[in-house]
Design an enzyme around this catalytic site. Structure first.
Site, PDB file in Angstrom:
ATOM      1  N   ARG A 165      -8.721 -25.430  -8.828  1.00 52.24           N
ATOM      2  CA  ARG A 165      -9.957 -24.701  -8.508  1.00 52.24           C
ATOM      3  C   ARG A 165      -9.915 -24.409  -7.023  1.00 52.24           C
ATOM      4  O   ARG A 165      -9.860 -25.317  -6.193  1.00 52.24           O
ATOM      5  CB  ARG A 165     -11.192 -25.536  -8.863  1.00 52.24           C
ATOM      6  CG  ARG A 165     -12.465 -24.974  -8.274  1.00 52.24           C
ATOM      7  CD  ARG A 165     -13.709 -25.615  -8.829  1.00 52.24           C
ATOM      8  NE  ARG A 165     -13.957 -25.176 -10.194  1.00 52.24           N
ATOM      9  CZ  ARG A 165     -15.121 -25.314 -10.814  1.00 52.24           C
ATOM     10  NH1 ARG A 165     -16.137 -25.889 -10.205  1.00 52.24           N
ATOM     11  NH2 ARG A 165     -15.278 -24.894 -12.050  1.00 52.24           N
ATOM     12  N   HIS A 221     -12.866 -17.014 -13.874  1.00 50.27           N
ATOM     13  CA  HIS A 221     -13.138 -18.365 -14.393  1.00 50.27           C
ATOM     14  C   HIS A 221     -12.802 -18.367 -15.897  1.00 50.27           C
ATOM     15  O   HIS A 221     -13.683 -18.470 -16.747  1.00 50.27           O
ATOM     16  CB  HIS A 221     -14.604 -18.726 -14.142  1.00 50.27           C
ATOM     17  CG  HIS A 221     -14.927 -20.175 -14.343  1.00 50.27           C
ATOM     18  ND1 HIS A 221     -13.961 -21.136 -14.601  1.00 50.27           N
ATOM     19  CD2 HIS A 221     -16.119 -20.835 -14.333  1.00 50.27           C
ATOM     20  CE1 HIS A 221     -14.562 -22.315 -14.731  1.00 50.27           C
ATOM     21  NE2 HIS A 221     -15.856 -22.160 -14.580  1.00 50.27           N
ATOM     22  N   GLN A 278     -13.976 -21.139 -18.567  1.00 53.20           N
ATOM     23  CA  GLN A 278     -15.372 -21.076 -19.023  1.00 53.20           C
ATOM     24  C   GLN A 278     -15.528 -20.104 -20.190  1.00 53.20           C
ATOM     25  O   GLN A 278     -16.319 -20.326 -21.102  1.00 53.20           O
ATOM     26  CB  GLN A 278     -16.277 -20.653 -17.858  1.00 53.20           C
ATOM     27  CG  GLN A 278     -17.749 -20.641 -18.217  1.00 53.20           C
ATOM     28  CD  GLN A 278     -18.304 -22.029 -18.504  1.00 53.20           C
ATOM     29  OE1 GLN A 278     -18.119 -22.934 -17.723  1.00 53.20           O
ATOM     30  NE2 GLN A 278     -18.984 -22.189 -19.645  1.00 53.20           N
ATOM     31  N   ASP A 330     -25.564 -16.146 -14.454  1.00 53.48           N
ATOM     32  CA  ASP A 330     -24.902 -17.145 -13.607  1.00 53.48           C
ATOM     33  C   ASP A 330     -25.693 -17.188 -12.299  1.00 53.48           C
ATOM     34  O   ASP A 330     -26.557 -16.337 -12.057  1.00 53.48           O
ATOM     35  CB  ASP A 330     -23.433 -16.703 -13.371  1.00 53.48           C
ATOM     36  CG  ASP A 330     -22.595 -17.731 -12.630  1.00 53.48           C
ATOM     37  OD1 ASP A 330     -23.048 -18.880 -12.464  1.00 53.48           O
ATOM     38  OD2 ASP A 330     -21.477 -17.377 -12.195  1.00 53.48           O
ATOM     39  N   CYS A 349     -23.036 -20.666 -17.533  1.00 57.04           N
ATOM     40  CA  CYS A 349     -21.920 -21.609 -17.362  1.00 57.04           C
ATOM     41  C   CYS A 349     -22.359 -22.915 -16.722  1.00 57.04           C
ATOM     42  O   CYS A 349     -21.667 -23.923 -16.840  1.00 57.04           O
ATOM     43  CB  CYS A 349     -20.790 -20.957 -16.568  1.00 57.04           C
ATOM     44  SG  CYS A 349     -21.244 -20.522 -14.881  1.00 57.04           S
ATOM     45  N   ARG A 389     -16.389 -26.885 -23.241  1.00 55.82           N
ATOM     46  CA  ARG A 389     -15.333 -26.903 -22.210  1.00 55.82           C
ATOM     47  C   ARG A 389     -14.270 -27.925 -22.609  1.00 55.82           C
ATOM     48  O   ARG A 389     -13.071 -27.676 -22.480  1.00 55.82           O
ATOM     49  CB  ARG A 389     -15.929 -27.289 -20.832  1.00 55.82           C
ATOM     50  CG  ARG A 389     -16.882 -26.267 -20.233  1.00 55.82           C
ATOM     51  CD  ARG A 389     -16.175 -24.967 -19.881  1.00 55.82           C
ATOM     52  NE  ARG A 389     -15.071 -25.156 -18.962  1.00 55.82           N
ATOM     53  CZ  ARG A 389     -15.175 -25.225 -17.643  1.00 55.82           C
ATOM     54  NH1 ARG A 389     -16.351 -25.083 -17.056  1.00 55.82           N
ATOM     55  NH2 ARG A 389     -14.100 -25.399 -16.879  1.00 55.82           N
TER      56      ARG A 389
HETATM   57  N1  NVA Z   1     -19.955 -18.165 -10.194  1.00 56.60           N
HETATM   58  C1  NVA Z   1     -20.082 -19.586 -10.005  1.00 56.60           C
HETATM   59  C2  NVA Z   1     -19.583 -20.314 -11.222  1.00 56.60           C
HETATM   60  C3  NVA Z   1     -19.712 -21.825 -11.145  1.00 56.60           C
HETATM   61  C4  NVA Z   1     -19.139 -22.532 -12.334  1.00 56.60           C
HETATM   62  C5  NVA Z   1     -19.288 -20.018  -8.775  1.00 56.60           C
HETATM   63  O1  NVA Z   1     -18.189 -19.499  -8.571  1.00 56.60           O
HETATM   64  O2  NVA Z   1     -19.793 -20.830  -8.004  1.00 56.60           O
HETATM   65  N1   CP Z   2     -19.231 -24.275 -15.329  1.00 53.96           N
HETATM   66  C1   CP Z   2     -18.448 -24.976 -14.494  1.00 53.96           C
HETATM   67  O1   CP Z   2     -17.315 -24.631 -14.220  1.00 53.96           O
HETATM   68  O2   CP Z   2     -19.026 -26.107 -14.018  1.00 53.96           O
HETATM   69  P1   CP Z   2     -18.487 -27.040 -12.838  1.00 53.96           P
HETATM   70  O3   CP Z   2     -18.586 -26.245 -11.563  1.00 53.96           O
HETATM   71  O4   CP Z   2     -19.407 -28.223 -12.861  1.00 53.96           O
HETATM   72  O5   CP Z   2     -17.070 -27.416 -13.129  1.00 53.96           O
END
Ligand code: NVA
Ligand code: CP
Length: 305
Positions: free
Chosen positions: A108, A135, A138, A223, A263, A291
């Site tokens: 990540r 992502h 997800q 989101d 998500c 997930r």
């Molecule tokens: N769009 C959000 C998704 C978090 C799971 C982010 O990138 O922070």
């Molecule tokens: N939806 C998701 O990816 O959650 P986290 O940021 O908690 O991993």
């Protein structure tokens, strides 16, 4: 671990063929109902997944770590704060070294390009655990959730409300692979990347008005308005997205049996009202649980050998 065959990565949903994605979703549903039986089989016994997190996570970390345990293997949490990655060791060198030791790596990070550079130097499968651009993990969970509640998503109408961000981009890719219609309602200036949108052809359309976009939807998705890394834009975004809250009025425009997904983490009172996320059309807890199951199917596919 340092085999000669090029490893198979999962950096984008588009790394799967449509039929592979459907098979993976079927497998995820099967794994969910067979948890006990699978634990005895331990298909990833003695395998290790390295997990590099340059951003925070609850679901991604816990689902991958638990998933590896349930498959008989092990997961290693690697934070740049405690590894040499945080002290300037290059992405390429880190990839070469880690992939000599572990059997798969989940990352990540911020720039998608960094993930691609890592994957190019890794001799084991690399999984995108979220970048600023995509992502895909997800989406595996979201699609599994839709299939469980409503059957195949092909031909259905999905409405994305909010930022044209990493999640929105992955929805565009999912629409492409699974043949559903995607309407994207975002404020002007917050549209998804045109290269991702254009590559999807006719299945995806930007409709700036959230009310128009919600009409006849089978699934409403949103989101956060400010993603990780955009914290300093939070105030501005709160103003710009004000008309884009998924609330009862918007949900009422969708089909009567429309589902709601997010998500998570969510901000009640911002992108979604408490009445919607905690209401009877919301499937966010199934979505979060999935997930685990869908990523187990992914780990089996990439690391099961
Ligand atoms: N769009 C959000 C998704 C978090 C799971 C982010 O990138 O922070
Ligand atoms: N939806 C998701 O990816 O959650 P986290 O940021 O908690 O991993």
């Amino acid at each position: 671990m340092n085999g000669n065959i090029a490893p198979r990565h999962f950096l984008s949903l588009l790394d799967l063929q449509p039929e592979e994605l459907r098979a993976l979703l079927r497998r995820a549903i099967e794994l969910k109902s067979n948890q006990r039986e699978l634990m005895l089989r331990e298909p990833l016994k003695n395998r290790t997944l390295g997990m590099i997190f340059e951003k925070s996570s609850t679901r991604t970390r816990v689902s991958f770590e638990t998933g590896m345990t349930q498959l008989g293997g092990h997961a290693l949490f690697l934070s740049p704060r405690d590894t040499q990655l945080g002290r300037g060791e290059t992405i390429e060198d880190s990839a070469r070294v880690l992939s000599r030791m572990v059997d798969g790596i989940m990352i990540r990070t911020f720039e998608h390009e960094k993930l691609e550079r890592f994957a190019a130097c890794s001799s084991v499968p690399v999984i995108n655990g979220l970048t600023d651009r995509l992502h895909p993990c997800q989406l595996l969970a979201d699609m599994q959730t839709f299939f469980e509640h409503r059957g195949d998503i092909a031909g259905h109408r999905v409405t994305w409300i909010g930022d044209g961000n990493n999640m929105c981009h992955s929805y565009i890719n999912a629409a492409r692979l699974l043949d559903f219609e995607l309407r994207i309602a975002c404020p002007r200036g917050y549209e998804p990347d045109p290269t991702i949108l254009d590559a999807a052809g006719n299945c995806c359309r930007i409709v700036h008005d959230p009310r128009e976009a919600s009409e006849g939807a089978d699934l409403l998705v949103t989101d956060v308005w400010a993603s990780m890394g955009q914290e300093q834009e939070q105030l501005q975004r709160r103003q710009d997205f004000e008309a884009y809250q998924v609330n009862d009025d918007l949900l009422a425009l969708a089909n009567q049996d429309a589902l709601f997904m997010h998500c998570l983490p969510a901000h009640r009172g911002e992108e979604v009202s408490a009445s919607v996320i905690d209401g009877h059309q919301s499937v966010v807890w199934d979505e979060a649980e999935n997930r685990l199951h869908s990523q187990k199917a992914l780990l089996e596919l990439l690391m099961g050998g």
